[in-house]
Design an enzyme around this catalytic site. Sequence first.
Site, PDB file in Angstrom:
ATOM      1  N   HIS A 308       0.746  -1.036  -0.130  1.00 47.12           N
ATOM      2  CA  HIS A 308       0.043  -0.025  -0.168  1.00 47.12           C
ATOM      3  C   HIS A 308       0.701   1.194  -0.168  1.00 47.12           C
ATOM      4  CE1 HIS A 308      -2.824   2.823   0.817  1.00 47.12           C
ATOM      5  NE2 HIS A 308      -3.582   1.711   0.996  1.00 47.12           N
ATOM      6  N   ASP A 356      -6.811  -5.710   1.362  1.00 47.22           N
ATOM      7  CA  ASP A 356      -7.635  -6.214   0.100  1.00 47.22           C
ATOM      8  C   ASP A 356      -7.777  -7.931   0.643  1.00 47.22           C
ATOM      9  OD1 ASP A 356      -8.894  -4.259  -1.225  1.00 47.22           O
ATOM     10  OD2 ASP A 356      -6.843  -3.771  -1.365  1.00 47.22           O
TER      11      ASP A 356
END
Length: 424
Positions: A308, A356
């Site tokens: 990320h 996710d």
Amino acid sequence: MSDERDAGSQHGRRIGTQEAARLLGVKPATVYAYVSRGQLTSRRDPAGRGSTFDAAEVEELARRSRREAAAPAGGELSVRTSLTLIESDRYYFRGVDAVALASRYRYEEVAEWLWTGAIGHGARFTAPPELLAAARRAVAALPEHSGPVDRLRVAVAAAAVADPLRFDLSEAAVLGCARSLIPTLVGALPVVGPAQWAGDGRITRQLWSRLTPREPDPDALAALDLALGLLVDHDLAASTLAVRVAASARAHPYAAVSAGLGALEGPLHGAAGRLAHRMLVEVLERGGAAPVVAEYLRAGRRVPGLGHRLYRGEDPRALALFERLEGLAQAAPALAAAREVAAVMARQGGLHPNVDLALAVLTVSCGMEAEAGETVFAVSRTAGWIAHALEEYQERPLRMRPSGQYQGPRPPQPMPTAADPTGM
């Protein structure tokens, strides 16, 4: 503090055009331009000598103008917000650790905190019958293969048409819209699970019946509720910026949420959970992560669910959801598969699992379809989008107007000649 005292002392006092111009540092004609753009409200002087203005409103506009003038020019677009802070691999909602908040309170209560700065114990969201009926009719007319974001986009548009109060942008009206829109969106989705949960007052239970045919257990519901709370907001993601642009143009809340859903459907944003879900299913079917990761890399595809850009270390949302899933017996195989993927990829640069991947573990282990993570994300983030719209409605209208950097030919250019349609 001095600005706050000044504004408070001027509350209710009316001033003339000349004084308003002096406070704003502009010409009197510009004061009326502010009125025409909706940045100031005016009232006719009872004596008939021109217009008067609320002194506190003028001072607030002057403060905003000074802040904007002091903002750095060029570079990336910067947007003032009091909602979410991300720093040192942690994130905060209105100054409170977001993981701690989502771990302690229900999704509805986290949303209320983001909107109002108060938890709102026992907060309940209710779908008005007329909005829910309109949204359900619209969704039912879609082709059977329609995806979750397709259904949510249509539902929010139908609900907007059914709400005659949608153009009221006052804080109270927007909050009322938020508390009715989220259950309307969930209620418009087709029921695939236990019918007794479909009409339950809590968003998590209503959503469960739209995601999986399985009977819920308390631990699984708690994990889903935690995921909803964790995903409420995450600063200015692409979909959130789209919402703020719409709100800057004074689009009503339904239209602002529609803008967010449009950006969410991009493959680089909302589809990430779907890709991670499918990867985990493949790992479980093939009995190991190594061959699956190898196939992804061989095809030149990015392994989903890892890394990320806002976190150097581990995504705090993933850590919290993984920890909760460890207490869910049916999640053990998918959890092991996710950790094996991370272990295989660790040799290539140490990318950490993101939310996710954690969301994919939840959806796989609870018998949900690959699109379920996208649905969870969209429903949860609707609360954050409305929080950002509320903030943007307090700012100068149409401020989200960057200048283009023209790269085309310099004028003047000769007028183009239409091609001969005969081909001669």
